[in-house]
Design a protein around this motif. Sequence first.
Motif, PDB file in Angstrom:
ATOM      1  N   SER A   1       0.815  -1.216   0.000  1.00  0.00           N
ATOM      2  CA  SER A   1       0.000   0.000   0.000  1.00  0.00           C
ATOM      3  C   SER A   1       0.848   1.265   0.000  1.00  0.00           C
ATOM      4  O   SER A   1       0.343   2.359   0.263  1.00  0.00           O
ATOM      5  N   GLU A   2       2.144   1.134  -0.298  1.00  0.00           N
ATOM      6  CA  GLU A   2       3.037   2.290  -0.267  1.00  0.00           C
ATOM      7  C   GLU A   2       3.105   2.958  -1.642  1.00  0.00           C
ATOM      8  O   GLU A   2       2.359   2.620  -2.560  1.00  0.00           O
ATOM      9  N   ASP A   3       4.050   3.898  -1.771  1.00  0.00           N
ATOM     10  CA  ASP A   3       4.002   4.853  -2.880  1.00  0.00           C
ATOM     11  C   ASP A   3       4.926   4.508  -4.049  1.00  0.00           C
ATOM     12  O   ASP A   3       5.454   5.407  -4.705  1.00  0.00           O
TER      13      ASP A   3
ATOM     14  N   ASP B   1       4.339   3.420  -7.107  1.00  0.00           N
ATOM     15  CA  ASP B   1       3.908   3.919  -8.420  1.00  0.00           C
ATOM     16  C   ASP B   1       4.012   5.437  -8.541  1.00  0.00           C
ATOM     17  O   ASP B   1       4.282   5.958  -9.624  1.00  0.00           O
ATOM     18  N   LYS B   2       3.808   6.157  -7.445  1.00  0.00           N
ATOM     19  CA  LYS B   2       3.839   7.620  -7.531  1.00  0.00           C
ATOM     20  C   LYS B   2       5.156   8.211  -7.054  1.00  0.00           C
ATOM     21  O   LYS B   2       5.300   9.443  -7.047  1.00  0.00           O
ATOM     22  N   TYR B   3       6.129   7.358  -6.689  1.00  0.00           N
ATOM     23  CA  TYR B   3       7.400   7.890  -6.230  1.00  0.00           C
ATOM     24  C   TYR B   3       7.987   8.785  -7.336  1.00  0.00           C
ATOM     25  O   TYR B   3       8.037   8.386  -8.497  1.00  0.00           O
TER      26      TYR B   3
ATOM     27  N   ARG C   1      10.348  12.803  -0.892  1.00  0.00           N
ATOM     28  CA  ARG C   1       8.915  12.765  -0.596  1.00  0.00           C
ATOM     29  C   ARG C   1       8.357  14.126  -0.194  1.00  0.00           C
ATOM     30  O   ARG C   1       7.132  14.281  -0.128  1.00  0.00           O
TER      31      ARG C   1
ATOM     32  N   TYR D   1       5.620  15.619  -2.323  1.00  0.00           N
ATOM     33  CA  TYR D   1       4.194  15.307  -2.194  1.00  0.00           C
ATOM     34  C   TYR D   1       3.421  16.387  -1.443  1.00  0.00           C
ATOM     35  O   TYR D   1       2.189  16.431  -1.514  1.00  0.00           O
TER      36      TYR D   1
ATOM     37  N   ASN E   1      -1.082  12.481   3.886  1.00  0.00           N
ATOM     38  CA  ASN E   1      -0.811  11.101   3.483  1.00  0.00           C
ATOM     39  C   ASN E   1       0.676  10.810   3.307  1.00  0.00           C
ATOM     40  O   ASN E   1       1.042   9.706   2.899  1.00  0.00           O
ATOM     41  N   THR E   2       1.523  11.795   3.583  1.00  0.00           N
ATOM     42  CA  THR E   2       2.955  11.660   3.336  1.00  0.00           C
ATOM     43  C   THR E   2       3.700  11.300   4.623  1.00  0.00           C
ATOM     44  O   THR E   2       3.609  12.031   5.618  1.00  0.00           O
TER      45      THR E   2
END
Length: 282
Positions: free
Chosen positions: A65-67, A69-71, A187, A190, A270-271
């Motif tokens: 459920s981590e990031d 794909d959007k990193y 990050r 974000y 959410n970060t």
Amino acid sequence: MNIAKTIKETRQIVQQWKNENLTIGFVPTMGYLHEGHASLIRRAAEENDRVVVSVFVNPIQFGPSEDLDKYPRDIEMDKRICEANGAHLIFVPGVDELYPFGFSTYVDVEGPSKGLCGGSRPGHFRGVCTVVAKLFHIVQPDSAFFGMKDAQQLAVIRRMTEDLCFPVRIVGCPIVRESDGLALSSRNNYLNDVERKAALCLSQGLDEGLRLIENGERNTHVIKSAVRKKIEQEPLARVDYVEAVDPNTIQGIDYIKESILCAVAVFIGNTRLIDNFIWEEA
């Protein structure tokens, strides 16, 4: 500056340098480089004849459920920063290059990988250690440079390097911060403007803990409580952990004798951001 996408290309370049008796510094990254990474590259260039930077968003250190794909990714910016700060080779492998079909071997470090981010992100350090071990084999550096913002990662890598007899000197480099105290992180990208301001609660909370220590407080429960209280004054902050541990073993301590790593992980919106300080008795 060379750019290599395959293990074979990288090894050929590195072997040529080794044949010339040149020392090699290595900076492993996940890209989207900032001044923190640049400081590592400069340090590596100061201490070595050649510098290799890897840019690889490592999928096996991300949870479901981590990031991943959007990193954030920007390889052209990464290239400019690498060249401007003294890198000689960028290794930019694809996922299939490092993890070909059938890949099933992992490096798991006990001890310092437990607790902190290891508790919040199961499997994270297994992924970190696996990719770093592979990169050490490929690049064969004399020295490798890691930022101290990821203090637990640094302790885990030191343990792995010693336990597996890698002939690599592990160098921890200071946290680089914005002028207002926010630790640099990919990050941070974000965060919106309101969240960016709220994120200052991490460094402000740590400053409160450091102030207590410098004024003589040695009970870590008092220190952690003060850090948490300061952070929780920010409405957008949700604390993941506030811990006081031994900087080398990452084991919790109740009372400071010689040194302490005070580490925090906090969600701003959410970060998830991390920060820390290390204090040592003079």
